[in-house]
Design an enzyme around this catalytic site. Structure first.
Site, short mmCIF file in Angstrom:
data_model
loop_
_atom_site.label_atom_id
_atom_site.label_comp_id
_atom_site.label_asym_id
_atom_site.label_seq_id
_atom_site.Cartn_x
_atom_site.Cartn_y
_atom_site.Cartn_z
NE ARG A 162 -3.64 2.21 2.68
CZ ARG A 162 -3.41 3.47 3.08
NH1 ARG A 162 -2.19 3.84 3.43
NH2 ARG A 162 -4.40 4.35 3.13
CB SER A 180 -12.36 -0.66 1.38
OG SER A 180 -10.95 -0.78 1.38
CE LYS A 185 -8.07 5.64 4.84
NZ LYS A 185 -8.80 4.74 3.92
#
Length: 219
Positions: free
Chosen positions: A41, A110, A140
C-alpha cells in the site's frame, strides 16, 4: 467451518517506507512471526516506486509462502505476478476488475462500515470484504469508524456463500492488544500496519497478532 478463499490470521499492510531493503527485511520478520498475507500500500509515491517495490516483494512473498496483494493497482498485480489486489471505493469497480483480470486473481474490497457495499462486493466476486477502521488509526485518523458488531453481521453474510467462502477482514488501529477482540467478533483476518511494522520487534508483534487464530475458535 467452511474453507476460505483468503488466508485466516495476520494480513500485513506495508508502511510508507521508501527503503525497499528495509521493507523486505521487515516482511521476512513478519512472516517468521506468522503473517499469512501482505498488501503493498503506497498511496503517495510515483508509479515507478510502487512498481519497484512490487517487483521486489512478489518473489520474496512466494519464497515465504505469503499471499501478496497490491492496493489499487490490479494491472500491476498481474504484471509482477502478485496473488491479488485490493479495491477501495474510488477505484474501478470490483466487478469490472474481475471481468478483466479473470477468476484467479484474489480480489478484496473495502466495505468501511457498510454492509450494503459488502453485499455488492460479494456479488461481484470478492474473495474478502474488509471493514474498518475498527479502532482509532494513526494512518487514517479521519476515516469512518466501524463497530465490532459489523464483523459479526459480515460473518453471517459470508457463511451463506458457497465453500470456499469469502473472508471477513478487519483493519484500522489493530494491535496485539486488541487483536483478540476482532477475532472474537468474527474477523477471519486482521490487517495491520503500524501495530506490526512500527513495533519494537516485528516478529514478536506478528506472533502476538497471529495468536488469536491459533487459539480461538471463531463462531
Amino acid at each position: 467451518m467452511k474453507p476460505l478463499r483468503f488466508p485466516a490470521g495476520l494480513y500485513g499492510v506495508t508502511p510508507e517506507w521508501d527503503d525497499t531493503e528495509r521493507l523486505m527485511q521487515a516482511v521476512r520478520k513478519a512472516a517468521e512471526g506468522g503473517m499469512r498475507a501482505l498488501q503493498l500500500r503506497r498511496k503517495n509515491v510515483p508509479d515507478s516506486v510502487r512498481a519497484e517495490q512490487a517487483r521486489a516483494l512478489a518473489p520474496l512473498c512466494r519464497e515465504l509462502g505469503v499471499v501478496f496483494l497490491i492496493n489499487d493497482d490490479w494491472r500491476l498485480a498481474l504484471d509482477v505476478g502478485a496473488d491479488g489486489a485490493h479495491v477501495g471505493r474510488e477505484d474501478a469497480s470490483l466487478a469490472h476488475i474481475r471481468a478483466e483480470a479473470g477468476p484467479d486473481l484474489i480480489l478484496g474490497g473495502s466495505s468501511y462500515d457498510d454492509l450494503t457495499r459488502a453485499r455488492e462486493l460479494l456479488d461481484a466476486g470478492a474473495d474478502y470484504i474488509a471493514f474498518g477502521a475498527m479502532f482509532p488509526s494513526t494512518v487514517k485518523p479521519d476515516t469512518v469508524r466501524a463497530p465490532l458488531s459489523v464483523l459479526t453481521e459480515a460473518r453471517r453474510l459470508v457463511e451463506e456463500r458457497d465453500a470456499p467462502r469469502p473472508a471477513v477482514v478487519a483493519i484500522g488501529g489493530i494491535t496485539p492488544d486488541n487483536a483478540l477482540l476482532v477475532a472474537q467478533a468474527g474477523a477471519d483476518s486482521i490487517a495491520v500496519i503500524t501495530g506490526l511494522f512500527e513495533a519494537p520487534s516485528i516478529r514478536a508483534a506478528a506472533a502476538a497478532c497471529s495468536a488469536p487464530y491459533s487459539t480461538h475458535r471463531k463462531p
